[in-house]
Design a protein around this motif. Structure first.
Motif, PDB file in Angstrom:
ATOM      1  N   PRO A 173      49.626  45.844  40.356  1.00 20.25           N
ATOM      2  CA  PRO A 173      50.036  44.706  39.523  1.00 20.25           C
ATOM      3  C   PRO A 173      51.550  44.652  39.305  1.00 20.25           C
ATOM      4  O   PRO A 173      52.118  43.578  39.136  1.00 20.25           O
ATOM      5  CB  PRO A 173      49.302  44.959  38.202  1.00 20.25           C
ATOM      6  CG  PRO A 173      48.136  45.803  38.558  1.00 20.25           C
ATOM      7  CD  PRO A 173      48.583  46.653  39.715  1.00 20.25           C
ATOM      8  N   LEU A 174      52.213  45.817  39.346  1.00 18.65           N
ATOM      9  CA  LEU A 174      53.664  45.864  39.135  1.00 18.65           C
ATOM     10  C   LEU A 174      54.414  44.987  40.124  1.00 18.65           C
ATOM     11  O   LEU A 174      55.394  44.335  39.772  1.00 18.65           O
ATOM     12  CB  LEU A 174      54.142  47.318  39.271  1.00 18.65           C
ATOM     13  CG  LEU A 174      55.626  47.599  39.074  1.00 18.65           C
ATOM     14  CD1 LEU A 174      56.007  47.458  37.612  1.00 18.65           C
ATOM     15  CD2 LEU A 174      55.990  49.000  39.564  1.00 18.65           C
ATOM     16  N   VAL A 175      53.998  44.987  41.393  1.00 16.34           N
ATOM     17  CA  VAL A 175      54.752  44.257  42.415  1.00 16.34           C
ATOM     18  C   VAL A 175      54.003  43.051  42.979  1.00 16.34           C
ATOM     19  O   VAL A 175      54.583  42.262  43.724  1.00 16.34           O
ATOM     20  CB  VAL A 175      55.169  45.175  43.591  1.00 16.34           C
ATOM     21  CG1 VAL A 175      56.063  46.296  43.109  1.00 16.34           C
ATOM     22  CG2 VAL A 175      53.961  45.715  44.336  1.00 16.34           C
ATOM     23  N   THR A 186      33.275  31.986  27.409  1.00 17.02           N
ATOM     24  CA  THR A 186      33.622  33.238  28.087  1.00 17.02           C
ATOM     25  C   THR A 186      33.975  32.958  29.543  1.00 17.02           C
ATOM     26  O   THR A 186      33.575  31.948  30.112  1.00 17.02           O
ATOM     27  CB  THR A 186      32.458  34.253  28.059  1.00 17.02           C
ATOM     28  OG1 THR A 186      31.348  33.696  28.780  1.00 17.02           O
ATOM     29  CG2 THR A 186      32.041  34.582  26.636  1.00 17.02           C
ATOM     30  N   VAL A 187      34.739  33.892  30.124  1.00 18.84           N
ATOM     31  CA  VAL A 187      35.095  33.780  31.541  1.00 18.84           C
ATOM     32  C   VAL A 187      34.863  35.145  32.190  1.00 18.84           C
ATOM     33  O   VAL A 187      34.716  36.150  31.491  1.00 18.84           O
ATOM     34  CB  VAL A 187      36.578  33.390  31.737  1.00 18.84           C
ATOM     35  CG1 VAL A 187      36.840  31.986  31.239  1.00 18.84           C
ATOM     36  CG2 VAL A 187      37.499  34.388  31.042  1.00 18.84           C
ATOM     37  N   THR A 188      34.835  35.169  33.518  1.00 24.14           N
ATOM     38  CA  THR A 188      34.759  36.474  34.178  1.00 24.14           C
ATOM     39  C   THR A 188      36.146  36.849  34.695  1.00 24.14           C
ATOM     40  O   THR A 188      36.985  35.995  34.975  1.00 24.14           O
ATOM     41  CB  THR A 188      33.784  36.485  35.372  1.00 24.14           C
ATOM     42  OG1 THR A 188      34.328  35.674  36.407  1.00 24.14           O
ATOM     43  CG2 THR A 188      32.414  35.972  34.963  1.00 24.14           C
ATOM     44  N   LEU A 189      36.352  38.176  34.795  1.00 24.68           N
ATOM     45  CA  LEU A 189      37.605  38.700  35.332  1.00 24.68           C
ATOM     46  C   LEU A 189      37.261  39.647  36.467  1.00 24.68           C
ATOM     47  O   LEU A 189      36.530  40.618  36.279  1.00 24.68           O
ATOM     48  CB  LEU A 189      38.387  39.438  34.235  1.00 24.68           C
ATOM     49  CG  LEU A 189      39.702  40.078  34.683  1.00 24.68           C
ATOM     50  CD1 LEU A 189      40.710  39.005  35.109  1.00 24.68           C
ATOM     51  CD2 LEU A 189      40.303  40.928  33.557  1.00 24.68           C
ATOM     52  N   ARG A 190      37.792  39.359  37.664  1.00 17.43           N
ATOM     53  CA  ARG A 190      37.511  40.167  38.843  1.00 17.43           C
ATOM     54  C   ARG A 190      38.733  41.001  39.193  1.00 17.43           C
ATOM     55  O   ARG A 190      39.869  40.527  39.108  1.00 17.43           O
ATOM     56  CB  ARG A 190      37.179  39.247  40.022  1.00 17.43           C
ATOM     57  CG  ARG A 190      37.036  39.943  41.374  1.00 17.43           C
ATOM     58  CD  ARG A 190      36.828  38.889  42.462  1.00 17.43           C
ATOM     59  NE  ARG A 190      36.571  39.441  43.778  1.00 17.43           N
ATOM     60  CZ  ARG A 190      37.496  39.620  44.715  1.00 17.43           C
ATOM     61  NH1 ARG A 190      38.763  39.337  44.463  1.00 17.43           N
ATOM     62  NH2 ARG A 190      37.163  40.090  45.910  1.00 17.43           N
ATOM     63  N   GLU A 191      38.468  42.247  39.583  1.00 22.30           N
ATOM     64  CA  GLU A 191      39.541  43.129  40.047  1.00 22.30           C
ATOM     65  C   GLU A 191      39.434  43.199  41.565  1.00 22.30           C
ATOM     66  O   GLU A 191      38.346  43.393  42.104  1.00 22.30           O
ATOM     67  CB  GLU A 191      39.401  44.506  39.397  1.00 22.30           C
ATOM     68  CG  GLU A 191      40.609  45.409  39.577  1.00 22.30           C
ATOM     69  CD  GLU A 191      40.620  46.162  40.908  1.00 22.30           C
ATOM     70  OE1 GLU A 191      41.717  46.384  41.458  1.00 22.30           O
ATOM     71  OE2 GLU A 191      39.525  46.497  41.407  1.00 22.30           O
ATOM     72  N   THR A 225      46.540  39.301  45.177  1.00 20.27           N
ATOM     73  CA  THR A 225      46.428  38.987  43.746  1.00 20.27           C
ATOM     74  C   THR A 225      45.430  39.951  43.101  1.00 20.27           C
ATOM     75  O   THR A 225      44.260  39.952  43.482  1.00 20.27           O
ATOM     76  CB  THR A 225      45.951  37.535  43.571  1.00 20.27           C
ATOM     77  OG1 THR A 225      46.768  36.698  44.397  1.00 20.27           O
ATOM     78  CG2 THR A 225      46.043  37.090  42.122  1.00 20.27           C
ATOM     79  N   PRO A 226      45.878  40.778  42.146  1.00 20.65           N
ATOM     80  CA  PRO A 226      44.976  41.836  41.672  1.00 20.65           C
ATOM     81  C   PRO A 226      43.830  41.347  40.787  1.00 20.65           C
ATOM     82  O   PRO A 226      42.781  41.983  40.742  1.00 20.65           O
ATOM     83  CB  PRO A 226      45.894  42.781  40.886  1.00 20.65           C
ATOM     84  CG  PRO A 226      47.123  41.998  40.579  1.00 20.65           C
ATOM     85  CD  PRO A 226      47.242  40.933  41.627  1.00 20.65           C
ATOM     86  N   LEU A 262      44.688  35.031  39.676  1.00 23.13           N
ATOM     87  CA  LEU A 262      44.145  33.799  40.235  1.00 23.13           C
ATOM     88  C   LEU A 262      43.260  33.164  39.160  1.00 23.13           C
ATOM     89  O   LEU A 262      42.559  33.872  38.440  1.00 23.13           O
ATOM     90  CB  LEU A 262      43.325  34.165  41.466  1.00 23.13           C
ATOM     91  CG  LEU A 262      42.443  33.088  42.077  1.00 23.13           C
ATOM     92  CD1 LEU A 262      43.304  32.029  42.748  1.00 23.13           C
ATOM     93  CD2 LEU A 262      41.496  33.723  43.095  1.00 23.13           C
ATOM     94  N   VAL A 263      43.315  31.851  39.052  1.00 25.96           N
ATOM     95  CA  VAL A 263      42.425  31.146  38.128  1.00 25.96           C
ATOM     96  C   VAL A 263      41.639  30.152  38.963  1.00 25.96           C
ATOM     97  O   VAL A 263      42.231  29.351  39.686  1.00 25.96           O
ATOM     98  CB  VAL A 263      43.228  30.404  37.045  1.00 25.96           C
ATOM     99  CG1 VAL A 263      42.284  29.814  36.003  1.00 25.96           C
ATOM    100  CG2 VAL A 263      44.215  31.339  36.374  1.00 25.96           C
TER     101      VAL A 263
END
Lengths: 677, 677
Positions: free
Chosen positions: A551-553, A624-629, A609-610, A559-560
């Protein structure tokens, strides 16, 4: 961030497919040839939105890691530089490479050392294939498989392609010779290269024609300043000179205290003879340079303890000249204590460089520190180490870290008659021995006539070491010594004319010219290496690459996207993206109606995109929403505003993904990621 | 942040003392001439640690405000540009200024419009002094007092100084003429300037000699690329071209959707004829440019509502050509509705530019939007507005905001034969009238012979407006029309050869070349204006300046200092600075033993550091520190770790100083700030 072990082969050299990465980089506009619609210009590249964001993030973390955390004085100096400055620094006379032309096609130009290297490496490869064919046929195929580009070239029928390798066995002794040359290719000057070209019959691989004698070509772009055109200027070949010229003001700004470091991030230019290898050899590039000004007698570093325990692969010059490229794994502390690395400050910066490169995502197992060979090193430097990163192009110099001694400040001070030294009031007077030269002016004039000044200047500008050598020479040579002055002429002096002796000096004020330790970063090369080290494919979808940026770089942090094209998703989508951007989190919406959600995840995996927030029907129901890694492809679900703040914390490195998964329930991924098409 | 009203005259034009500011900027190394120890080069400046940090912060907020919040596609393109590209863009032929030389001293070179301006302004000033002397002697002194530089120049005995003003009364009519010329000085071309020079007897003010005829001087720095030297290149004069050339890749990256904006921050170069005015006219500078690509038929903007209520001073071209410089205060919505500003997108960006400038600290009362005059505007632009900031040098163009129509993509597409248009599938076929040209090829060849292609190309590349004009010309002229083709030759056609007519077209696919709205920022000019607007002195210490930067842009966010030289302060001092830096807060230690604490506060006021943490004896006792705010000079006290986090929040704008003072007790300032010496 976690990843199922074994699934991800990020930064793995063996299975790496350069052609696939290159296709991804072009498709996702990481970079492209500049002026592409005009046919492009070799060695000039434009960074697209993805590559530029990556570049800016590398620079941003560089500023945090070096400038802010080490309180350096960052400056921003002019690119256009008058010739006089670069004459003094030595660039007008010495900043050049050797070039050769095809003897029958003068438009075909090569950098001499690169040509020798390429030809010898091709012969070694040809030998390996021939030997493999002799013993096991299958191995030959395997070797051939690894060189994707060669295979591709072979497919083109007709004329011989540049990279094509002819299977041909070499004598064992010849192999040793070649390897020895390649291990120290940077050690050859023009004459040395000419000798190699003759001895090993190096020709233009494309035409088979011999090449001309190597000639020097200055690598600076030249221009003229002002309406009269009389002031010659060059585009700076490095950012260092501006920092040296401002030394006086910087010292004053630092309340006249030493040591301190200046720093600069900026563009530099080199008119490369024959740029190849994509981003690795370009004519215009972003550098980040540090000039650490230090008392030559105090090259220890107050924060050395913070890095001394790091165990790094050091490839010293002795090892290289013995023909080996096997580095030694020792701690920085050992390297300094044994004299392998010249001093603590140099060791400290080697450690800091290592920490920076690993933090931005360089694979530490593909990183080494190589010491410069004698001829490779600038003539003024005491010691120089390159951080080299391993890529599919081999080991690439990405950061140089040199002890430049007092060279730069000395030459500029002499030329401008400005005092660039530092004075220190001594509590105790300092008593020490010093080599001095005494010239018998009465006899000197009649002896050398109009050359008297040249010889005097030469003798009076010798360093102590040189005087000591000269004294030894005179002692060994019946009191006379012969030397060559800068204009190339030879003179001889004897004891009647010149006395070189050691005297005892007592000083109350110590006046000295600071030494400079210079870590110098090629940001574009680090960026390209990072691209190779970040690229991987998932076992279940080897056709699609993933850029595993931290995520730093990462160019885009989040993404949305909507689950589908349903109109009720539009408003939460825009609102989430806006909130993220207000928080300074670069967010990208992907609402292309035609692509399935799996395809859109995959597309953003290619951008590296992390994280991805998905708006679905449940969002409309309960907010609510989902968050993907990206790497694990796992998803959690939570209230919209909480997830937005969570993304900010994940991006800032305040919280880890593992931690996040303990706070919010995992979503059954069967319903999400396998919708990929 | 609060300040006792009336105490601070930040950004106040009347009481501003440029000489005092300049002394501060030099002393605190905001910037200095590049290559200063070599004598410097006009128009080239280096930013020191203070100026560079300010510059980086301006860029950083620009990225947040534009690139991130508006989701622009930021790219980074090459500076070195092949001549072919800049020939197409028009820069090789047209990017020039007019210069004149002193007729007896050819080394004395002026930019023609600047010379006329300077001479007429000096005469107007001389008139004002003369009139004042006639009526009230005291007023004359007052006027004289305001021009600090002139006074300084007068002190030099002997030859006439460049800025020296001769008191001489002018006729009222002449004054009107001068004012009228000055209001539209940018409207004159070479011939116009030559006429002014003759009519008003404009001479070199330093020598009194006449000057030569104005000649064009191309402002691009030229170089050559590659070892053969055959490829001519220029240093880019703006960052725009790289963005245009990448349009195809960017459109693809944006999933083929319009509108979108690209952006770039980077160096650009202009070989100015005679650079003066410090940072305001330089040969090398940092620009930030946006190219917003938009459907020419849809120049509304989805976020127009967010800015339309802003009431701004608009100075339109009509007002200027009438000889006035008085802007009209209207809302952006009114300006667009009345047609003063050509479209919503242009209006939207004017609003966003305003918000950016005010956010970084530009005084909104010294900011106006001026429309370009007809001759001043690039020939392709439909409308152009400059954000001008008022400084002691007058009104300075700092941001341009132009509607460049389809010019750029059209010329590059024509030259390279690459399609840079956008296709849109129409639901309903589109039926409309269009001007077309039909050439009778049978007769055309015999008539024009080898010139047939030139004439055909000319006619076929006319815009619709031009065709309509040509048709009208033919109708009025008995069926024939004469025109000049690009190489300067004149041709005549008649109705037998060429028919120009309006036809009705039915289209199912709409193909168009996007238009470009271009906001273009001169970061160095904004920076200099900000320096003037931020500078003030405290009534109790008028000798010392304060730079009243907001925490958003301040070069150093927090000063860390010990009350005195006591050794027990050293360790907490270093620890506080380190913690701040780890949090990304640029912190500066000032532990110079020789200076009192008041002096050290004052020194950092000059750097514009908004906050200062002081370590004192109570810190050693109970772990608390004081926190001082620069403008109010008030201090609060709290536990060390809390204050460090508070500084982070203050710097990030999460909490205000007023808010902070309600959480922590104010310290009696009698014990702290009046220790100033």
């Amino acid at each position: 961030m976690t990843a199922a072990p074994g699934l991800i082969k990020k930064g793995d050299a063996e299975s790496f497919d350069r052609a696939a990465l290159e296709a991804l980089l072009t498709k996702r506009f990481f970079f492209a040839p500049s002026f592409e619609i005009y046919g492009g210009v070799a060695g000039l590249y434009d960074y697209g939105p993805t590559g530029n964001a990556l570049l800016q993030n590398l620079v941003q973390h560089w500023r945090q890691h070096f400038v802010i955390e080490e309180n350096m004085l960052e400056v921003d100096c002019s690119i256009m530089t008058p010739a006089d400055v670069l004459k003094t620094s030595g660039h007008v006379d010495k900043f050049s490479d050797y070039m050769v032309r095809d003897s029958k096609d003068p438009g075909s130009i090569f950098r001499a050392d690169h040509l020798v290297e390429a030809v010898l490496e091709a012969r070694l490869k040809g030998d390996a294939i021939a030997r493999a064919q002799e013993s096991h046929g299958s191995l030959a195929d395997k070797i051939d498989d690894l060189s994707v580009n060669d295979k591709k070239n072979k497919k083109k029928a007709g004329k011989k392609a540049p990279g094509e390798v002819e299977p041909k066995r070499l004598d064992d002794a010849v192999i040793e010779e070649y390897k020895n040359i390649l291990a120290q290719i940077d050690n050859y000057d023009g004459k040395g290269l000419a000798a190699l070209i003759t001895k090993y019959d190096i020709r233009n691989p494309e035409t088979g024609n011999p090449v001309t004698e190597p000639v020097e070509f200055n690598l600076m772009f030249s221009s003229s300043i002002g309406p009269t055109g009389q002031l010659q200027g060059y585009l700076r070949p490095e950012t260092a000179q501006g920092q040296f010229l401002n030394f006086g003001r910087l010292l004053d700004f630092n309340n006249n205290k030493l040591p301190f470091a200046s720093a600069m991030v900026g563009r530099a230019f080199r008119n490369e003879i024959s740029p190849r290898s994509g981003l690795l050899r370009v004519r215009e590039f972003t550098m980040a340079e540090i000039e650490h000004f230090v008392d030559p007698e105090k090259k220890d570093h107050p924060r050395f303890n913070e890095v001394k325990h790091l165990v790094l692969p050091f490839l010293d010059k002795g090892t290289q000249t013995s023909g080996s490229t096997e580095p030694t794994l020792i701690s920085i502390e050992q390297a300094v204590a044994s004299g392998t690395v010249a001093n603590q400050t140099l060791g400290y910066f080697i450690g800091r460089i290592y920490l920076y490169l690993v933090a931005v995502g360089i694979n530490p197992n593909r990183l080494r520190f190589r010491q410069h060979l004698q001829n490779e090193m600038a003539h003024y430097a005491c010691d120089c180490w390159d951080a080299e990163i391993h890529t599919s192009y081999g080991w690439i110099e990405c950061v140089g870290c040199a002890d430049r001694s007092a060279y730069d400040l000395t030459v500029h001070s002499k030329r401008t008659k400005q005092d660039l030294s530092v004075s220190e009031n001594l509590r105790e007077p300092r008593i020490y021995d010093k080599w001095v030269v005494e010239i018998n002016k009465k006899k000197f004039g009649p002896q050398f006539k109009k050359d008297a000044k040249v010889v005097t200047d030469y003798l009076e500008s010798r360093t102590e070491c040189e005087l000591e050598d000269l004294a030894a020479k005179m002692a060994a040579n019946g009191g006379s010594a012969t030397f060559i002055v800068p204009d190339g002429r030879e003179f001889t002096v004897n004891g009647d004319l010149v006395e070189i002796k050691k005297v005892t000096v007592k000083e109350h004020i110590r006046k000295y010219t600071p030494n400079v330790i210079e870590p110098s970063f090629g940001i574009g090369r680090i960026l390209y290496s990072l691209l190779e080290h970040s690229y991987y494919t998932r076992p279940e979808d080897v056709q699609r690459g993933v850029m595993g940026f931290s995520p730093l770089v990462a160019p885009f942090k989040c993404l949305v996207l909507p689950l589908s094209n349903h109109t009720s998703f539009e408003s939460p989508l825009l609102e989430i993206a806006r909130q993220l951007r207000r928080l300074g989190v670069p967010a990208r919406i992907d609402d292309s109606a035609s692509a399935s959600i799996g395809r859109r995840y995959a597309r953003n995996d290619e951008l590296g995109t992390p994280f991805a927030i998905t708006v679905d029907f449940q969002t409309v129901d309960d907010g609510t929403v989902t968050l993907r890694e990206r790497d694990s492809t796992k998803q959690i679900r939570g209230p919209r505003d909480e997830i937005i703040l969570l993304v900010k914390q994940l991006v800032d490195g305040v919280i880890s993904w593992d931690n996040a998964t303990t706070k919010y329930p995992l979503v059954n991924t069967a319903t999400s990621d396998d919708e990929r098409d």
